[in-house]
Design a protein around this motif. Structure first.
Motif, PDB file in Angstrom:
ATOM      1  N   GLY A   1       0.883  -1.175  -0.183  1.00 15.12           N
ATOM      2  CA  GLY A   1       0.089  -0.001  -0.035  1.00 15.12           C
ATOM      3  C   GLY A   1       0.822   1.352  -0.015  1.00 15.12           C
ATOM      4  O   GLY A   1       2.116   1.025  -0.574  1.00 15.12           O
TER       5      GLY A   1
ATOM      6  N   SER B   1      -3.725   6.244  -3.382  1.00  8.38           N
ATOM      7  CA  SER B   1      -2.917   5.080  -2.687  1.00  8.38           C
ATOM      8  C   SER B   1      -2.978   3.869  -3.590  1.00  8.38           C
ATOM      9  O   SER B   1      -3.641   3.861  -4.674  1.00  8.38           O
ATOM     10  CB  SER B   1      -3.949   4.758  -1.473  1.00  8.38           C
ATOM     11  OG  SER B   1      -5.295   4.546  -1.816  1.00  8.38           O
ATOM     12  N   TYR B   2      -2.353   2.648  -3.254  1.00  5.64           N
ATOM     13  CA  TYR B   2      -2.095   1.432  -3.734  1.00  5.64           C
ATOM     14  C   TYR B   2      -2.543   0.495  -3.144  1.00  5.64           C
ATOM     15  O   TYR B   2      -2.394   0.431  -1.821  1.00  5.64           O
ATOM     16  CB  TYR B   2      -0.587   1.554  -4.189  1.00  5.64           C
ATOM     17  CG  TYR B   2      -0.045   2.259  -5.311  1.00  5.64           C
ATOM     18  CD1 TYR B   2      -0.009   2.032  -6.737  1.00  5.64           C
ATOM     19  CD2 TYR B   2       0.530   3.545  -4.791  1.00  5.64           C
ATOM     20  CE1 TYR B   2       0.605   2.853  -7.599  1.00  5.64           C
ATOM     21  CE2 TYR B   2       1.122   4.341  -5.750  1.00  5.64           C
ATOM     22  CZ  TYR B   2       1.092   4.117  -7.157  1.00  5.64           C
ATOM     23  OH  TYR B   2       1.573   4.819  -8.001  1.00  5.64           O
ATOM     24  N   ASN B   3      -2.781  -0.759  -3.726  1.00  6.66           N
ATOM     25  CA  ASN B   3      -2.977  -2.031  -3.141  1.00  6.66           C
ATOM     26  C   ASN B   3      -2.061  -3.044  -3.571  1.00  6.66           C
ATOM     27  O   ASN B   3      -2.345  -4.068  -3.352  1.00  6.66           O
ATOM     28  CB  ASN B   3      -4.315  -2.493  -3.199  1.00  6.66           C
ATOM     29  CG  ASN B   3      -4.678  -2.951  -4.399  1.00  6.66           C
ATOM     30  OD1 ASN B   3      -4.147  -2.314  -5.470  1.00  6.66           O
ATOM     31  ND2 ASN B   3      -5.918  -3.541  -4.701  1.00  6.66           N
ATOM     32  N   ASP B   4      -0.881  -2.611  -4.044  1.00  4.72           N
ATOM     33  CA  ASP B   4      -0.023  -3.591  -4.474  1.00  4.72           C
ATOM     34  C   ASP B   4       1.007  -4.142  -3.547  1.00  4.72           C
ATOM     35  O   ASP B   4       1.057  -3.715  -2.403  1.00  4.72           O
ATOM     36  CB  ASP B   4       0.663  -2.880  -5.867  1.00  4.72           C
ATOM     37  CG  ASP B   4       1.684  -1.823  -5.280  1.00  4.72           C
ATOM     38  OD1 ASP B   4       1.527  -1.235  -4.289  1.00  4.72           O
ATOM     39  OD2 ASP B   4       2.553  -1.374  -6.417  1.00  4.72           O
TER      40      ASP B   4
ATOM     41  N   GLU C   1      -7.153  -0.383  -2.269  1.00  2.00           N
ATOM     42  CA  GLU C   1      -6.034   0.709  -2.123  1.00  2.00           C
ATOM     43  C   GLU C   1      -6.024   1.202  -0.448  1.00  2.00           C
ATOM     44  O   GLU C   1      -7.191   1.697  -0.388  1.00  2.00           O
ATOM     45  CB  GLU C   1      -6.059   1.711  -3.014  1.00  2.00           C
ATOM     46  CG  GLU C   1      -5.807   1.007  -4.549  1.00  2.00           C
ATOM     47  CD  GLU C   1      -7.100   0.594  -5.205  1.00  2.00           C
ATOM     48  OE1 GLU C   1      -8.212   0.692  -4.457  1.00  2.00           O
ATOM     49  OE2 GLU C   1      -7.014   0.083  -6.393  1.00  2.00           O
TER      50      GLU C   1
ATOM     51  N   HIS D   1      -8.296   5.356   1.722  1.00  5.61           N
ATOM     52  CA  HIS D   1      -8.015   5.602   0.348  1.00  5.61           C
ATOM     53  C   HIS D   1      -7.231   6.816   0.170  1.00  5.61           C
ATOM     54  O   HIS D   1      -6.221   6.762  -0.622  1.00  5.61           O
ATOM     55  CB  HIS D   1      -9.353   5.684  -0.296  1.00  5.61           C
ATOM     56  CG  HIS D   1      -9.037   5.787  -2.016  1.00  5.61           C
ATOM     57  ND1 HIS D   1      -8.466   4.580  -2.859  1.00  5.61           N
ATOM     58  CD2 HIS D   1      -9.292   6.812  -2.903  1.00  5.61           C
ATOM     59  CE1 HIS D   1      -8.257   5.155  -3.880  1.00  5.61           C
ATOM     60  NE2 HIS D   1      -8.767   6.574  -4.067  1.00  5.61           N
TER      61      HIS D   1
END
Length: 346
Positions: free
Chosen positions: A239, A247-250, A274, A294
């Motif tokens: 994140g 934001s990211y969720n990778d 994310e 987020h």
């Protein structure tokens, strides 16, 4: 309670304690907390944007130390960077009691979003604003958890660039703390640009000799998390934001053996949304993620505990944690800016 207020609650009911407790072995100390230091109102112990460290008393009583952070209701941590607390809150995980011991030589202003852990017989705290006006003149402070006294030791090597909102993890096989990312700060004004971009620096501190080094830079991130998985000998990044994307969720993976990054690890399962300002802690083979938002402007909405488990094929699998023993709605509420921890793997 209004959802904005939920930012200010740390997560203690999600996972009781901090990843450092398992991989480092908790710091031993004399059990010198007494009833006169007890906190009469447990709700007064809350704070946002702090860090939590486990340690063990000489009688084997398990404790958690909460340090730094703020009691402000501001949801953007950068706006309250000068309002950090320098007081300690200590939690007995057996009796569920809070204590507030006095400390000697405490910094005038505590850190917001500090890095902390336990090593070499002391509690270690990284102040993300060291060198800035009215802040600490050194990046690392040590707490003697026997005498409750702070010291600011001399450090070696190339000190990290002053930055805020970095992520931290400890790697026991290297006996080193890793610090990644964050927002670069102007060390004369203690501020970031209005359009702050995230750093990608990866700095490494040896707590035994307090010497700094560095390794391959990773992705640019701020308000993300790192934690160490023993089974894969890797640090897992999740994140955060980079100044361009909310934001990211990778997931990115850093090998603790080679200090090289894997930007596209094999991931199965449905990932959480994310987020940033969440919490993440690791057992030997699983990362647990909770909370977050987020973007800085949003309210927290996710109260699910997410699991990322290392698989047998060198990949990872996302799933929702099968929480038992709780009735519907009785678990921790959605929040961000909190602290979460694992004590001795439990």
């Amino acid at each position: 309670m209004h959802s904005r207020s939920l930012w200010l609650l740390y997560t203690l009911t999600v996972l009781a304690a901090s990843v450092y407790g398992r991989v480092l072995g908790p710091v031993a100390r004399d059990g010198n907390l007494n009833d006169s230091q007890a906190v009469s109102d447990p709700s007064s112990a809350w704070r946002a944007f702090s860090c939590m460290v486990p340690f063990t008393a000489s009688d084997n009583t398990p404790f958690l130390m909460l340090y730094g952070g703020t009691t402000s209701d501001e949801t953007n941590p950068l706006k309250v960077a000068d309002k950090g607390l320098n007081s300690l809150q200590v939690f007995n995980t057996k009796s569920n009691k809070w204590y507030a011991p006095s400390t000697a030589n405490a910094p005038k202003t505590g850190p917001v979003l500090p890095g902390c852990g336990a090593a070499a017989g002391n509690v270690w705290v990284y102040d993300p604003q060291y060198g800035a006006p009215n802040k600490a003149s050194t990046s690392v402070s040590l707490l003697d958890s026997v005498h409750w006294s702070w010291s600011m030791p001399t450090q070696q090597g190339q000190l990290p660039v002053t930055r805020f909102g970095a992520a931290f993890a400890y790697v026991p096989s290297k006996q080193a703390f890793y610090m990644h990312g964050g927002i670069p700060l102007d060390d004369t004004t203690n501020t970031a640009d209005s359009s702050a971009s995230a750093a990608n620096n990866l700095d490494i501190l040896s707590p035994n000799d307090l010497k700094w080094g560095y390794a391959s830079n990773g992705p640019a991130r701020m308000y993300h998390t790192l934690c160490y998985m023993k089974s894969t000998e890797s640090i897992v990044l999740f994140g955060g934001a980079d100044g361009n994307i909310d934001s990211y969720n990778d997931v990115k993976v850093l090998s603790a053996v080679t200090n090289t990054w894997q930007y596209s690890p094999k991931i199965d399962g449905n990932a959480p949304a994310e987020r940033l300002l969440h919490s993440a802690v690791c057992t030997d083979d699983t990362m647990y993620v909770f909370g977050g938002v987020h973007s800085i402007k949003d309210d927290p909405s996710d109260s699910t505990v997410w699991m990322l488990k290392a698989s047998n094929d060198s990949g990872f699998v996302w799933s929702k944690a099968p929480i038992s023993g709780l009735s519907q709605g009785s678990g921790p509420t959605a929040r961000a800016g909190h602290s979460a921890a694992i004590y001795d793997g439990n």
